[in-house]
Design a protein around this motif. Sequence first.
Motif, short mmCIF file in Angstrom:
data_model
loop_
_atom_site.label_atom_id
_atom_site.label_comp_id
_atom_site.label_asym_id
_atom_site.label_seq_id
_atom_site.Cartn_x
_atom_site.Cartn_y
_atom_site.Cartn_z
N SER A 8 4.74 -0.63 1.36
CA SER A 8 5.31 -1.50 0.35
C SER A 8 6.14 -2.58 1.00
O SER A 8 6.75 -2.37 2.06
N GLU A 14 12.37 -6.74 -5.95
CA GLU A 14 11.16 -6.09 -6.44
C GLU A 14 10.24 -5.76 -5.27
O GLU A 14 10.20 -6.46 -4.26
N THR A 16 6.29 -4.79 -3.72
CA THR A 16 4.85 -5.02 -3.87
C THR A 16 4.11 -4.03 -2.99
O THR A 16 4.43 -3.90 -1.79
N THR A 17 3.16 -3.32 -3.55
CA THR A 17 2.42 -2.32 -2.78
C THR A 17 1.49 -3.01 -1.77
O THR A 17 0.79 -3.96 -2.10
N THR A 19 -1.65 -2.41 0.81
CA THR A 19 -2.78 -1.54 1.19
C THR A 19 -3.08 -1.75 2.67
O THR A 19 -3.34 -2.87 3.10
N LYS A 126 8.54 1.13 -7.77
CA LYS A 126 7.17 0.59 -7.82
C LYS A 126 6.14 1.69 -7.63
O LYS A 126 5.09 1.68 -8.29
N ALA A 127 6.41 2.64 -6.76
CA ALA A 127 5.48 3.74 -6.52
C ALA A 127 5.26 4.56 -7.79
O ALA A 127 4.13 4.95 -8.11
N LYS A 128 6.34 4.79 -8.52
CA LYS A 128 6.19 5.54 -9.77
C LYS A 128 5.40 4.72 -10.80
O LYS A 128 4.52 5.25 -11.49
N GLU A 129 5.71 3.42 -10.89
CA GLU A 129 5.00 2.56 -11.85
C GLU A 129 3.50 2.55 -11.60
O GLU A 129 2.70 2.51 -12.55
N GLU A 130 3.10 2.59 -10.33
CA GLU A 130 1.67 2.50 -10.00
C GLU A 130 0.99 3.86 -9.88
O GLU A 130 -0.17 3.94 -9.47
N GLY A 131 1.70 4.92 -10.23
CA GLY A 131 1.08 6.23 -10.34
C GLY A 131 0.88 6.98 -9.04
O GLY A 131 0.04 7.89 -8.97
N PHE A 132 1.61 6.67 -7.99
CA PHE A 132 1.49 7.42 -6.75
C PHE A 132 2.11 8.80 -6.91
O PHE A 132 3.06 8.99 -7.68
#
Length: 511
Positions: A8, A14, A16-17, A19, A126-132
């Motif tokens: 991240s 804020e 941003t993930t 990859t 952010k990790a929680k928001e994106e379902g990790f």
Amino acid sequence: MLIKVFGSAVFGVEATTITVEVNMDPGIGYHLVGLPDIAVKESSFRIAAALQNNGYKMPGKKIIINMAPADLRKEGSAYDLTLAVGILAASGQINSEEVDKYIIMGELSLDGSLQPIRGALPISIKAKEEGFKGFFLPQQNAKEAAIVSGLDVYGVENIQQIIDFFEGKGTLEPTIFDTRAEFHKTLDFPEFDFSDVKGQESIKRCMEIAAAGGHNIILIGPPGSGKTMLAKRLPSILPPMTLREALETTKIHSVAGKLKEVGLMNQRPFRSPHHTISNVALVGGGSFPQPGEISMAHNGVFFLDELPEFKRDVLEVMRQPLEDREVTISRAKFTVTYPSSFMLVASMNPSPSGYFNDPDSPNTSSPNEMQRYLGKISGPLLDRIDIHIEVTPVPFEKLSEERKAESSSDIRERVTKAREIQSLRFEQMDTINYNAQMSSRNIREFCKLEDSSLQLLKTAMERLNLSARAYDRILKVSRTIADLEATENISSAHISEAIQYRSLDREGWLG
């Protein structure tokens, strides 16, 4: 073999993930793409040493690593652990089935131990928001990241622990953090208390009004009159932070890397920069964007001691944040926004010598020196300061008194009740929480005056030569004085007291 792992990046407050794609091909080479900075490129040396010292190795193959999105610059050493796990998984040295379900961040030492990172809290959100499923990071940041419920946060001390986790070995357990219990922990005895202040009852009254309405305040007085002493005690009478404010403040300090191990900040910040501070240090920015001092003071107090000693251009950059309660940093390659809702407390001497208007000490400053000194503070900046108060030295009789003054906890109780009244008044307004934030429209709605009060204000403005900008400020402060007394209507007494707090608008001060 192609493997994807996730890290991240933090911009502003804020996350941003990122990859991280790791591909292994026959051949020899190490190619890292996706706009990495020098610290990220140097990670290959740290990774190689860390793996070697823990019984693993860099594969002797052609390694291509892409960090996506490729148009977003990746900065810092916190991607070491992400890249290392990706290389181990792609080369078959660890089980790769679960690695793409977690955010992995951490700076590696050569022995494989982990160093703390910045921005753990926004990354966790952010990790929680994106379902990790979870978040691996250095042990020092675990409590901070575990503030976010519903996400497994694993604090690790060495790369071997995360390897064992993916191999099904070891006993790595998620960090448990009771956010609400931690939030309700408060200091029973503040470091600075108003009970230590001898005399200065009128100034304490001013500080109480400023705290109750969130008003900016400037203290004008000779050296040794107690300006700094009073300013340092202001946080002790501010109302407790709400959970939302605590999370906002914690996030900013997390991004700046200034968060202590406690995890959640439940005390309002107090920032007091030196007068040599630069524009960037004050408002934030830089090649690697960081919050400035005004953002570090978010939901707290920002104290500028000896205001005229600050560079004029440094003071001027505060004008927009004071109005908008946020600061936007725009550069060619990025734009970030940091919240900056703070109470400004400033102090200054009335003249270069410090003794203007002091009957017991001579004023040795010439009129030209006075003009240059006071001219460093612009009218638009003063326009954003609601309360101006003159501070006089404390007489010996007061200093030698044995009687304890009123404590901060007693004052804070009154301030909190006044803030509760304001919360009910503005409960339908998302952008207003207390009186100092009222716009001209809100002032017309909530600060209606009777004919006698209006006539008093008119007379004062004419006789004392008060500037037009003082009008709204007097009404805001009057509204707060009325709230402290829990009265709905603003009386002539409230207006009269508020008028006293506009020293610098009077003829003879700033020209």
